[in-house]
Design a protein around this motif. Structure first.
Motif, PDB file in Angstrom:
ATOM      1  N   GLY A 116       1.892   1.547  -1.067  1.00 14.74           N
ATOM      2  CA  GLY A 116       2.130   0.986  -2.387  1.00 14.74           C
ATOM      3  C   GLY A 116       2.853  -0.345  -2.378  1.00 14.74           C
ATOM      4  O   GLY A 116       3.239  -0.852  -3.432  1.00 14.74           O
ATOM      5  N   VAL A 117       3.048  -0.905  -1.191  1.00 16.27           N
ATOM      6  CA  VAL A 117       3.734  -2.192  -1.068  1.00 16.27           C
ATOM      7  C   VAL A 117       2.713  -3.316  -1.192  1.00 16.27           C
ATOM      8  O   VAL A 117       1.706  -3.328  -0.475  1.00 16.27           O
ATOM      9  CB  VAL A 117       4.472  -2.293   0.288  1.00 16.27           C
ATOM     10  CG1 VAL A 117       5.111  -3.658   0.463  1.00 16.27           C
ATOM     11  CG2 VAL A 117       5.499  -1.182   0.424  1.00 16.27           C
TER      12      VAL A 117
ATOM     13  N   SER B 122      -0.410  -1.228   6.261  1.00 17.24           N
ATOM     14  CA  SER B 122      -0.425   0.226   6.332  1.00 17.24           C
ATOM     15  C   SER B 122      -1.692   0.775   5.684  1.00 17.24           C
ATOM     16  O   SER B 122      -2.061   0.389   4.578  1.00 17.24           O
ATOM     17  CB  SER B 122       0.809   0.778   5.612  1.00 17.24           C
ATOM     18  OG  SER B 122       0.775   2.178   5.578  1.00 17.24           O
ATOM     19  N   GLY B 123      -2.381   1.662   6.412  1.00 13.82           N
ATOM     20  CA  GLY B 123      -3.569   2.318   5.896  1.00 13.82           C
ATOM     21  C   GLY B 123      -4.873   1.693   6.337  1.00 13.82           C
ATOM     22  O   GLY B 123      -5.933   2.250   6.090  1.00 13.82           O
TER      23      GLY B 123
ATOM     24  N   GLY C 156      -7.415 -16.195  -2.716  1.00  9.77           N
ATOM     25  CA  GLY C 156      -6.701 -15.479  -3.762  1.00  9.77           C
ATOM     26  C   GLY C 156      -7.141 -14.037  -3.934  1.00  9.77           C
ATOM     27  O   GLY C 156      -6.624 -13.321  -4.789  1.00  9.77           O
ATOM     28  N   LEU C 157      -8.082 -13.588  -3.114  1.00  7.62           N
ATOM     29  CA  LEU C 157      -8.614 -12.218  -3.177  1.00  7.62           C
ATOM     30  C   LEU C 157      -7.480 -11.196  -3.258  1.00  7.62           C
ATOM     31  O   LEU C 157      -6.463 -11.332  -2.573  1.00  7.62           O
ATOM     32  CB  LEU C 157      -9.459 -11.937  -1.936  1.00  7.62           C
ATOM     33  CG  LEU C 157     -10.013 -10.520  -1.771  1.00  7.62           C
ATOM     34  CD1 LEU C 157     -11.086 -10.256  -2.818  1.00  7.62           C
ATOM     35  CD2 LEU C 157     -10.577 -10.336  -0.366  1.00  7.62           C
ATOM     36  N   LYS C 158      -7.679 -10.178  -4.108  1.00 11.28           N
ATOM     37  CA  LYS C 158      -6.701  -9.098  -4.244  1.00 11.28           C
ATOM     38  C   LYS C 158      -7.393  -7.767  -4.033  1.00 11.28           C
ATOM     39  O   LYS C 158      -8.438  -7.503  -4.637  1.00 11.28           O
ATOM     40  CB  LYS C 158      -6.059  -9.119  -5.640  1.00 11.28           C
ATOM     41  CG  LYS C 158      -5.232 -10.354  -5.870  1.00 11.28           C
ATOM     42  CD  LYS C 158      -4.607 -10.340  -7.249  1.00 11.28           C
ATOM     43  CE  LYS C 158      -3.829 -11.617  -7.447  1.00 11.28           C
ATOM     44  NZ  LYS C 158      -3.231 -11.692  -8.767  1.00 11.28           N
ATOM     45  N   VAL C 159      -6.806  -6.928  -3.167  1.00  8.92           N
ATOM     46  CA  VAL C 159      -7.345  -5.607  -2.880  1.00  8.92           C
ATOM     47  C   VAL C 159      -6.214  -4.587  -2.768  1.00  8.92           C
ATOM     48  O   VAL C 159      -5.058  -4.958  -2.550  1.00  8.92           O
ATOM     49  CB  VAL C 159      -8.184  -5.584  -1.583  1.00  8.92           C
ATOM     50  CG1 VAL C 159      -9.351  -6.557  -1.652  1.00  8.92           C
ATOM     51  CG2 VAL C 159      -7.331  -5.858  -0.359  1.00  8.92           C
ATOM     52  N   THR C 160      -6.595  -3.326  -2.877  1.00 12.80           N
ATOM     53  CA  THR C 160      -5.674  -2.210  -2.679  1.00 12.80           C
ATOM     54  C   THR C 160      -6.302  -1.291  -1.644  1.00 12.80           C
ATOM     55  O   THR C 160      -7.480  -0.944  -1.742  1.00 12.80           O
ATOM     56  CB  THR C 160      -5.465  -1.429  -4.002  1.00 12.80           C
ATOM     57  OG1 THR C 160      -4.917  -2.332  -4.965  1.00 12.80           O
ATOM     58  CG2 THR C 160      -4.536  -0.245  -3.798  1.00 12.80           C
ATOM     59  N   VAL C 161      -5.531  -0.883  -0.658  1.00 16.49           N
ATOM     60  CA  VAL C 161      -6.010   0.035   0.366  1.00 16.49           C
ATOM     61  C   VAL C 161      -6.206   1.413  -0.275  1.00 16.49           C
ATOM     62  O   VAL C 161      -5.327   1.921  -0.974  1.00 16.49           O
ATOM     63  CB  VAL C 161      -5.014   0.123   1.553  1.00 16.49           C
ATOM     64  CG1 VAL C 161      -5.453   1.173   2.561  1.00 16.49           C
ATOM     65  CG2 VAL C 161      -4.837  -1.239   2.201  1.00 16.49           C
TER      66      VAL C 161
END
Length: 108
Positions: free
Chosen positions: A13-14, A37-38, A100-105
């Motif tokens: 979640g960081v 992480s992940g 500027g790409l944004k992603v979430t694991v």
């Protein structure tokens, strides 16, 4: 090669920005280099596992090339965690056009 900035929210979640992500590399490679992480990349980038599964932020999803048939098939196997914006990090090649790409694991 040039560099771009990407923002990744990791499995813990960081959220952090990577300001010097080298273009030409994949999101998975840069994530591993930066200890995200992940992101494990167990198959080495062959889209054969789910260990670099990410959710691409809505504003960026359509800017990426569509998944090829191999990636699409592999994403289908992720029944529990797959979403409309799911992608394999190993199949996202970094380029100036996605600065500027944004992603979430995704969770394992």
């Amino acid at each position: 090669m040039s560099t771009i900035s990407i923002t990744i929210t990791d499995a813990d979640g960081v959220t952090r920005a990577i300001e010097d992500a080298t273009t030409g590399l994949t999101l998975m490679e840069v994530s591993k280099q930066n200890g995200v992480s992940g992101v494990l990349g167990n198959c080495g980038g062959g889209a054969a596992c789910g260990t670099c599964h990410v959710y691409v932020d809505a504003q960026w999803y359509e800017r990426l090339p569509a998944p090829d048939s191999i990636e699409a098939d592999m994403l289908e196997m992720l029944e529990d965690t797959r979403r409309e914006n799911s992608r394999r990090g190993c199949q996202i090649r970094l380029a100036d056009a996605i600065d500027g790409l944004k992603v979430t694991v995704a969770p394992p």
